[in-house]
Design a protein around this motif. Structure first.
Motif, short mmCIF file in Angstrom:
data_model
loop_
_atom_site.label_atom_id
_atom_site.label_comp_id
_atom_site.label_asym_id
_atom_site.label_seq_id
_atom_site.Cartn_x
_atom_site.Cartn_y
_atom_site.Cartn_z
N SER A 680 0.81 -1.31 0.20
CA SER A 680 0.14 0.10 0.26
C SER A 680 0.82 1.02 -0.21
O SER A 680 2.01 1.26 0.42
N PRO A 681 0.36 2.44 -0.23
CA PRO A 681 0.96 3.61 -0.32
C PRO A 681 1.73 4.07 1.18
O PRO A 681 2.92 4.45 1.25
N GLU A 682 0.81 3.56 2.06
CA GLU A 682 1.38 3.95 3.38
C GLU A 682 2.56 3.14 3.82
O GLU A 682 3.52 3.62 4.23
N LEU A 683 2.67 1.76 3.46
CA LEU A 683 3.67 0.96 3.89
C LEU A 683 4.81 1.40 2.78
O LEU A 683 5.83 1.14 3.27
N LEU A 684 4.49 1.72 1.70
CA LEU A 684 5.55 2.08 0.68
C LEU A 684 6.44 3.45 1.44
O LEU A 684 7.70 3.11 1.50
N ARG A 685 5.82 4.38 2.14
CA ARG A 685 6.38 5.39 2.60
C ARG A 685 6.97 4.97 3.81
O ARG A 685 8.29 5.30 3.75
N GLU A 686 6.52 3.99 4.54
CA GLU A 686 7.24 3.83 5.82
C GLU A 686 8.46 3.06 5.57
O GLU A 686 9.34 3.16 6.21
#
Length: 776
Positions: A680-686
């Motif tokens: 997901s985009p959130e996990l990508l950023r993290e």
């Protein structure tokens, strides 16, 4: 009369209260309701060894600037281990900070087995001892604060060094030295200031003074109201690169947002990027010249807010010009190789880069002459190698050691050398009567070297009769038993120079193949804040590895990436299947990764079968056992015995991983594609934020690397098929070295070649003897 009477009554009341006995005070026993301010350390008992040393003091902080402090440790925590250890790095200070610094404060705790009477923790600033004291915080963390003399700090980089000497309370074995540690909490180590000017940032160079927060992380918050417009992406990536190169911290992340948060935190820089009309509703103190000319300058929005960096202009081309003001200040010529790799913010001295055969003395590498009276001496230095290094299968460097040891050192003592945490060589002491070693050659295998900086640690394990007896109550002898001289040298041989593809280690070490002057083709699946943040953090980390900002060109379609070095960033469900196939990623992961319930039944069955096979047969039966035995005894794997490498099987990331970085050749086999993806985009950023840490960034390698937050580690999968890319002009000497390394890796080809040459030699000899020899 009334006033006099009231005064008399008050006087009588106060007198009666004063006459009462004081109540029993438990304030010294009860826990503090709020965190206590740094306390003055207890004065150590005077002794001859401490005479003349600066005393530990805790100056009263200036309440007008109490909220501002510069954290100084660029790591999650600083752990000093063994009997002797040190860490040195630099902190950048503005003119106001250099003039207003008053004290350096930190909290530490040590292992309970450390003997305080013979252990010492010292702090140096710019080579000057500012304070030291016994290591005596085994029960609870202890706060120390040392005054900073006027004129000691300077504008720009300032060297900070923590150094420890530790001894065990009761044990004298080598193993006991691994129990010794002193840890300094990052959120407790800071420089305090005595004036309000310390907070101010005025020039672009002051971006270097952003520093880090209490966890050792640096964050650039870029407020861009129009960040979702694809036409702005390339310029915003360029801005992230310039900021990262200015900061040059070991752990830097970039976060995009469209609104201005309430206040800045330590280690955080707020950057506003956009046209004057876009920023006017966000910032009240927008420079008026932004409506007519490009602007890149600091402004102050209120007395309680950290400075803001405004990058603006009358239109978007003007904003791009303002961004170039930042990027150009960090640029360097493309064709000029770096002599050193800038690592000063987390390790000093800076790391020299070796491009061919070279000797470097220990004094050049930051290793000082040392005398040691303990059991396990350890020191370290760093050397960098280029991205096209190709000598990991056969090459050997050398340490030419100048050292001495006394006759108390008995047989069994040795010198171990580690490269990037892996043992590279062990050399026993060759005499039991003591002696001096002058340029003793110690071969160090190049197997564990990787592109970029490499940490080399030298350890002397010293055994003595007194340590074996370890009489109770006997004090540690201060008499040196080992000495290392800074005239020792590290010698790197000439090595083969050719790049490999795919090779994430080269990408992480020096941004290859993205740092050669050609723009990076960047494809984003969407331009939301999370995806942009992940891409900016990754690109900024590439720029720091390459030592210069890299031009960016955005792509709207992956079809335009053919024959170009391209970076793909996005959540895996949105990436094209053809891209995943080209990168060697299982396309079923688009549905199953991060969602165990949606796993493909066939794959779940195969995974369960493999697990039971491993459980019941010890890893796969006789074949795998034989393979492991051959690898352990002869360092030969069955994959090296194949004439034709096997095909790459599609890789399915496990659910424990939250980030995947894959690299492969493009369909034309003329360029490299790198895919950075997550469920997901959130996990990508993290996930990208996690691997931006220099300690994890250096672990990227092979064809695919994954990050697993549960154990906070990066796992690499080696490529089975490699393409070679020439990087230097053709030369017979380089080709010979390339062939030597390639044949050392592909030993079956070497064996076939050797047998073929022996057969040809035999046939030639038989023919020659048939014509010239004597017939019987």
């Amino acid at each position: 009369m009334t006033r006099a009477l009231a005064f008399l009554i008050a006087l009588l009341v106060c007198g009666s209260l004063a006459a009462q006995p004081a109540p029993f005070d438990m304030s010294g026993e009860r826990p503090a309701e709020e965190p206590a301010p740094p306390q003055r350390p207890e004065a150590a008992e005077p002794d001859a060894g401490n005479a003349g040393r600066p005393a530990a003091t805790a100056p009263e902080p200036d309440r007008s600037d109490e909220a501002f402090r510069r954290y100084i440790i660029p790591f999650r925590s600083l752990s000093l281990t063994g009997e002797t250890d040190r860490r040195t790095w630099s902190v950048y200070l503005t003119p106001g900070q250099a003039a207003g610094a008053r004290a350096l404060t930190f909290s530490y705790q040590n292992a309970i087995v450390v003997a305080p009477e013979t252990s010492l923790l010292s702090v140096f600033v710019n080579g000057t001892l500012i304070g030291e004291g016994p290591v005596q915080a085994a029960d609870a963390p202890q706060m120390r604060s040392y005054a900073l003399p006027a004129g000691l700090l300077r504008t720009g980089s300032n060297e900070i060094r923590f150094q420890v000497r530790q001894r065990h309370r009761t044990d004298c074995t080598i193993e006991s030295t691994y129990e010794l540690w002193t840890e300094i909490a990052s959120d407790s180590a800071f420089i305090s200031f005595g004036n309000g000017a310390a907070r101010a940032l005025t020039a672009l160079e002051d971006i270097q003074a952003v520093g880090q927060d209490g966890a050792g992380r640096t964050r650039f918050n870029i407020v861009a109201p129009a960040l979702e417009q694809p036409s702005r992406t390339a310029a915003l990536m360029r801005l992230a690169e310039g900021l990262a190169l200015f900061g040059h911290m070991p752990t830097q992340t970039v976060l995009f947002r469209q609104d201005l948060p309430a206040a800045g935190e330590p280690g955080e820089l707020m950057v506003l990027a956009g046209t004057a009309s876009e920023l006017a509703p966000v910032l009240r103190s927008l420079p008026p010249e932004a409506s007519t000319t490009p602007v890149a300058a600091f402004v102050r929005e209120g007395a309680d807010r950290a400075p803001l960096l405004v990058v603006s202009g009358p239109d978007w081309p003007g904003v791009e010009q303002a961004i170039e003001m930042i990027a150009k200040a960090t640029d360097r010529p493309v064709g000029v190789a770096r002599d050193v790799i800038n690592t000063e913010r987390w390790r000093l001295p800076e790391t020299p880069q070796v491009l061919s055969g070279k000797r470097l003395s220990f004094s050049e590498l930051g290793v000082e002459t040392s005398e040691f009276s303990g059991r396990r001496f350890r020191t370290a230095f760093a050397v960098a190698i280029p991205s096209d290094f190709y000598a990991d299968a056969y090459g050997e460097a050398r340490v030419l050691l100048d050292a001495a040891y006394t006759d108390v050192v008995r047989p069994g003592s040795r010198i171990d050398i580690y490269v990037n945490g892996s043992i590279a060589t062990t050399v026993p002491f060759d005499s039991a009567r003591g002696g001096i070693m002058r340029h003793l050659p110690i071969n160090v295998t190049l197997r564990h070297f990787r592109p970029g900086p490499n940490l080399i640690e030298l350890e002397a394990v010293l055994l003595t009769e007194s340590d074996r007896a370890c009489a109770p109550g006997s004090a540690a002898s201060p008499e040196p038993r080992f000495a290392l001289f800074d005239s020792s040298e590290f010698e790197m041989p000439d090595f083969a120079r050719i790049a490999r593809r795919p090779d994430l280690a080269a990408t992480a070490g020096s941004a290859y193949p993205y740092g050669g002057g050609r723009p990076i083709a960047l494809y984003l699946d969407r331009t939301d804040a999370d995806t942009l943040s992940a891409a900016a953090t990754f690109v900024a980390r590439l720029a720091v590895s390459g030592g210069r900002p890299i031009p960016i060109e955005t792509l709207t379609s992956p079809l335009a990436a053919a024959n170009r070095n391209t970076l793909f960033v996005g959540a895996i469900p949105q990436l094209p299947k053809a891209l995943l196939t080209q990168a060697g990623i299982d396309t079923d992961s688009q549905l199953s990764w991060g969602n165990a319930a949606a796993g493909v039944p066939g794959r779940r069955t195969q995974m369960a079968f493999n697990e039971w096979q491993t459980r019941l047969k010890g890893g796969g039966g006789v074949l795998l056992s034989v393979e492991q035995w051959i690898k352990d005894r002869f360092d030969i794997s069955l994959s090296s015995l194949q004439l034709i490498p096997s095909e790459e099987a599609p890789f399915a990331p496990p659910d424990t991983a939250t980030l995947l970085v894959a690299q492969a050749a493009d369909p034309t086999a003329n360029a490299a594609w790198t895919v950075v993806t997550a469920p997901s985009p959130e996990l990508l950023r993290e996930g990208v934020s996690a691997i931006a840490d220099v300690s994890k960034w250096g672990q990227l390698a092979g064809h695919i690397s994954i990050y697993e937050p549960a154990n906070d580690k990066v796992t690499a999968i080696a490529a089975k098929r490699l393409d070679f890319v020439p990087t230097t002009p053709p030369s017979f000497w380089n080709y010979r070295l390339i062939a030597a390394n390639w044949l050392s890796t592909n030993i079956l080809y070497y064996a076939v070649l050797l047998v073929s040459l022996a057969t040809l030699l035999g046939l030639a000899t038989a023919i020659l003897l048939g014509k010239l020899g004597r017939r019987s």
